[in-house]
Design an enzyme around this catalytic site. Structure first.
Site, PDB file in Angstrom:
ATOM      1  N   TYR A 117       0.848  -1.197   0.000  1.00  0.00           N
ATOM      2  CA  TYR A 117       0.000   0.000   0.000  1.00  0.00           C
ATOM      3  C   TYR A 117       0.877   1.239   0.000  1.00  0.00           C
ATOM      4  O   TYR A 117       1.940   1.258   0.634  1.00  0.00           O
ATOM      5  CB  TYR A 117      -0.870   0.059   1.266  1.00  0.00           C
TER       6      TYR A 117
ATOM      7  N   TYR B 241      -0.335  -9.732   0.803  1.00  0.00           N
ATOM      8  CA  TYR B 241       0.687  -9.044   1.607  1.00  0.00           C
ATOM      9  C   TYR B 241       0.734  -9.600   3.025  1.00  0.00           C
ATOM     10  O   TYR B 241      -0.260 -10.130   3.531  1.00  0.00           O
ATOM     11  CB  TYR B 241       0.453  -7.527   1.612  1.00  0.00           C
TER      12      TYR B 241
ATOM     13  N   ARG C  84      -2.373 -11.923   3.922  1.00  0.00           N
ATOM     14  CA  ARG C  84      -3.738 -11.694   3.471  1.00  0.00           C
ATOM     15  C   ARG C  84      -3.920 -12.189   2.048  1.00  0.00           C
ATOM     16  O   ARG C  84      -3.089 -11.904   1.181  1.00  0.00           O
ATOM     17  CB  ARG C  84      -4.092 -10.194   3.483  1.00  0.00           C
TER      18      ARG C  84
ATOM     19  N   HIS D 163      -7.005  -8.801  -2.220  1.00  0.00           N
ATOM     20  CA  HIS D 163      -8.363  -8.263  -2.030  1.00  0.00           C
ATOM     21  C   HIS D 163      -8.406  -6.799  -2.410  1.00  0.00           C
ATOM     22  O   HIS D 163      -7.385  -6.112  -2.442  1.00  0.00           O
ATOM     23  CB  HIS D 163      -8.805  -8.431  -0.573  1.00  0.00           C
TER      24      HIS D 163
ATOM     25  N   HIS E 273     -10.567  -3.352  -1.170  1.00  0.00           N
ATOM     26  CA  HIS E 273     -11.498  -2.786  -0.195  1.00  0.00           C
ATOM     27  C   HIS E 273     -12.552  -1.970  -0.934  1.00  0.00           C
ATOM     28  O   HIS E 273     -12.221  -1.208  -1.854  1.00  0.00           O
ATOM     29  CB  HIS E 273     -10.757  -1.883   0.791  1.00  0.00           C
TER      30      HIS E 273
END
Ligand code: FE2
Length: 264
Positions: free
Chosen positions: A131, A170, A180, A183, A185
């Site tokens: 991110y 990640y 994780r 995905h 959000h």
């Protein structure tokens, strides 16, 4: 042993292993199967998701009648959101690294009616699973061609459509070697504040599903399936991008499961 793996063995050494967390997930799943009760939303107190233990609400939510204005607001007009904001691959001078894809679907209410003209916002990691955020400092590269945020308004059929790249999985610090599943959000306002929903969309067949306490905090397999997009070859474009379809239900018994992190 290199420097990275040394430090990973240090402060994290006391953390639970994946095997321990997986055993907890399995025990809860077995108890759920035996209960015969259908749960369609994530458990707020889900011990394998370590931070949920301290963060989840411990009292029932206070039920307030919404003010009239809350039943009609917020309202976003066509002029509030630019058409280009739905394309996360054109926000910089160069194209982002990764698998270009279209993610599209419909936002509907519990009766299948389209939810029109509503704001849909997404945020996601880049193709390397990083991110663009101060708190994400794990050693994967940032991409100068990718910020990872987009938004759009649903059309008259409740449809939305984003062009982006596939995010990578990640690591996170829930337990040792925790990763994780990939995905995206999603935040949806629906037609009023009382319908606001924050959730996550996953990709079919991810090998990390069984290991992930956030995905597994939705203990019902049919409810979990509602979080997973479908590959759609009709959405895939010749020589350009792959395509995924994901519909979101805002209300009712088949409501898309929310993100437990944002449930409190
Ligand atoms: Fe995330």
């Amino acid at each position: 042993m290199n420097q990275l793996s040394k430090s990973a063995a240090g402060p994290d050494a006391a953390a639970a292993s994946q095997a321990e967390v997986s055993a907890e997930i399995e025990a809860i799943a077995k108890a759920y199967e035996a209960s015969g009760v259908e749960e369609t939303q994530p458990r707020l107190d889900y011990p394998p998701y370590r931070s949920s233990i301290l963060r989840h609400p411990t009292k029932a939510p206070y039920q307030a009648d919404p003010e009239l204005v809350e039943l009609f607001a917020p309202v976003f007009g066509r002029s509030d959101v630019g058409a280009l904001e739905a394309d996360l691959t054109i926000q910089h001078h160069g194209a982002p690294i990764g698998e270009r894809m279209v993610v599209t679907g419909r936002v509907v209410d519990g009766d299948g009616r389209p939810v029109r003209g509503q704001l849909v916002e997404i945020w996601q990691a880049n193709a390397a699973g990083r991110y663009l955020h101060q708190r994400d400092q794990h050693p994967a590269p940032l991409d100068p061609g990718f910020t990872g945020m987009g938004r759009t308004l649903t059309d008259d059929e409740g449809g939305y459509r984003f062009t982006t790249i596939k995010p990578g999985p990640y690591p996170w610090k829930n337990h040792r070697n925790a990763w994780r599943p990939a995905h995206i959000h999603f935040s949806l306002f629906g037609t009023d504040f009382t319908q606001r929903m924050i959730t996550q969309m996953y990709f079919p067949g991810d090998p990390l599903f069984a290991l992930d306490p956030i995905y597994q905090s939705v203990v019902d397999q049919r409810a979990r399936d509602r979080l997973v997009a479908t590959y759609d070859h009709e959405v895939t474009q010749h020589e350009w991008c792959t395509g995924y379809r994901w519909d979101i239900v805002l209300t009712g018994g088949r409501r898309t499961p929310i993100d437990a992190e944002h449930a409190g």
